[in-house]
Motif scaffolding. Structure first.
Motif, short mmCIF file in Angstrom:
data_model
loop_
_atom_site.label_atom_id
_atom_site.label_comp_id
_atom_site.label_asym_id
_atom_site.label_seq_id
_atom_site.Cartn_x
_atom_site.Cartn_y
_atom_site.Cartn_z
N MET A 26 3.27 6.14 -2.61
CA MET A 26 4.37 6.94 -3.13
C MET A 26 4.29 7.05 -4.64
N GLY A 27 3.78 6.03 -5.26
CA GLY A 27 3.82 6.02 -6.72
C GLY A 27 2.72 6.85 -7.35
N ARG A 28 1.59 6.85 -6.74
CA ARG A 28 0.44 7.36 -7.49
C ARG A 28 -0.46 8.32 -6.73
N ARG A 29 -0.03 8.79 -5.57
CA ARG A 29 -0.91 9.73 -4.88
C ARG A 29 -0.25 11.10 -4.73
N GLU A 87 0.83 -1.20 0.00
CA GLU A 87 0.00 0.00 0.00
C GLU A 87 0.87 1.26 0.00
N TRP A 88 1.96 1.21 0.70
CA TRP A 88 2.88 2.36 0.71
C TRP A 88 3.44 2.62 -0.68
N LEU A 89 3.68 1.54 -1.40
CA LEU A 89 4.17 1.67 -2.76
C LEU A 89 3.15 2.43 -3.61
N VAL A 90 1.90 2.07 -3.45
CA VAL A 90 0.85 2.78 -4.17
C VAL A 90 0.85 4.25 -3.75
#
Lengths: 243, 243
Positions: free
Chosen positions: A141-144, A136-139
């Motif tokens: 950092m990547g897309r928010r 979820e952290w990856l999401v």
DNA sequence: CGACCGATTGACTTGATTCAATTTCGGTGG
DNA sequence: CCACCGAAATTGAATCAAGTCAATCGGTCG
């Protein structure tokens, strides 16, 4: 002291009374760590399993150029390195962000715990949640956007702290500097500062010295696109998320 | 077909011949998936464990606004969802990026495998590596420049594919579109395109239609700040990294 | 009171995104 | 074999957002 562990594990899987007693006995009251003290350093080997009983810590990695990335928070009830006796070298470090109480379990302790099916399952599950948080952290950092990133982190901490009785329905003690926040969400302190301002301006959060208040939790979750299902806590599984 | 699994697991932990035979027998030859086909959807429950035998896939999460974040690559030898019968609902989806062969194991199969100590340890270890990759990706997205992000991903794929015999010393088949790369490293396709141009311009990579060549692997690793130790493969543990 | 650390601010720079072509390339069908 | 199609890669220009730098503010602790 060990109530936070029980709180967390039971949020994942119900435990028989006996198992709780065993946990309590094994964990004890832990060692006190000062602010900034390392739990384990990058590259260290350890065959002790650390469990956060009180206070908060973080996992981090350091880059060759000195930059730091925080890759996880350790809150009461968290097993920091359940797998430490498997690994020869830790690929990341862990440090105390506040004064902490940390229990240190040996392999024998862990074997005693995992001999109990419910406990073994809860521990296994807690590792799955750790991985889910990373995803979820990856999401995040990547897309928010910056404010959504910060908001998402706050939502996650709210839920995780609530499970172990360290947050009320609308807020918690925030002992995070903006620099730490920045190293977590992949921004600079300046950007984090402005993201917080936006959140405050939108009335989504309120900050006093060391306390954060979330007047309308659902609104913050919406702004953060926060869906608690990834944490796999039993309540969250039943609610079915908030997005 | 199952040689990639054995290659990967043995990179983590040596296996007795018997265990390899068992793996071979249990895995079989797998089901063929078409490009883009789902292995598991977000929110699904499954009690089957999928193992990538041939081809490549990815893990992803979708945001409410339709954006996508790729949160992992599945290469031959990877267990996709070793924990699926524990979880009620997958918090992310998995899909085939190329034509794949995927084995489908039942809980009984997994119990047979984990009854063997060396196999159990290797599987447990492979999950630790999955988590370590997620942590490293977090560092990648949070604190590295666009070209370093892309370079790092390429280095990781090189090593992971080499371990299972799907890459030579200096390159591999690259079946990744720039859009997929972008959704992986948290950039736009345009930025990825420019990052690749910079890497090519610096002579760090060379691309032909569907093949990528890395003339000087050490140089690319340096540019990417790639330290293979996080993958916990036995060779990497012995080399002690390249940074 | 003064030193210090973290938060905040503003001006400026840099670099990524957006948008909208345009080009390239592999595959298709005539 | 060649013309054409569609998907993906590439390009340039304009925009906008995040980073950088440096100064200031605010509170806490000796």
């Amino acid at each position: 002291m060990s109530s936070s562990i029980i709180g967390k594990l039971e949020a994942l899987h119900p435990l028989p009374e006996d198992d709780k007693r065993l946990l309590h006995a094994v964990v004890g009251r832990g060692r006190t760590l000062k602010v900034g003290e390392h739990i384990v350093r990058e590259g260290d080997h350890t065959d002790i399993v650390h469990v956060m009983l009180e206070g908060q810590g973080y996992r981090y990695k350091t880059l060759p150029d000195g930059k730091r990335q925080i890759i996880g928070y350790l809150v009461p009830g968290d097993f920091c390195d359940l797998y430490s006796f498997l690994l020869d070298k830790m690929d990341h470090g862990m440090a105390a962000r506040t004064v902490c109480q940390v229990a240190e379990l040996t392999e024998e302790h862990i074997l005693m715990l995992t001999a109990r099916p419910a406990l073994a399952r809860a521990l296994w599950w807690s590792e799955l949640v750790n991985a889910a948080i990373l995803r979820e952290w990856l999401v995040n950092m990547g897309r928010r956007t910056p404010s959504a990133r910060v908001a998402h982190l706050l939502c996650e901490l709210l839920v995780r702290l609530q499970v172990v009785g360290h947050a009320s329905a609308h807020g918690f003690k925030l002992e995070l500097s903006q620099a730490e926040l920045a190293d977590t969400v992949g921004l600079t302190t300046v950007s984090v500062n402005r993201a917080l301002q936006r959140l405050r301006g939108a009335g989504l959060i309120r900050q006093t010295s060391r306390e954060i208040t979330i007047p309308d939790v659902a609104a913050l979750k919406r702004a953060a696109q926060f869906d608690p299902r990834y944490l796999h806590f039993r309540q969250a599984r039943e609610d079915g998320g908030c997005v």
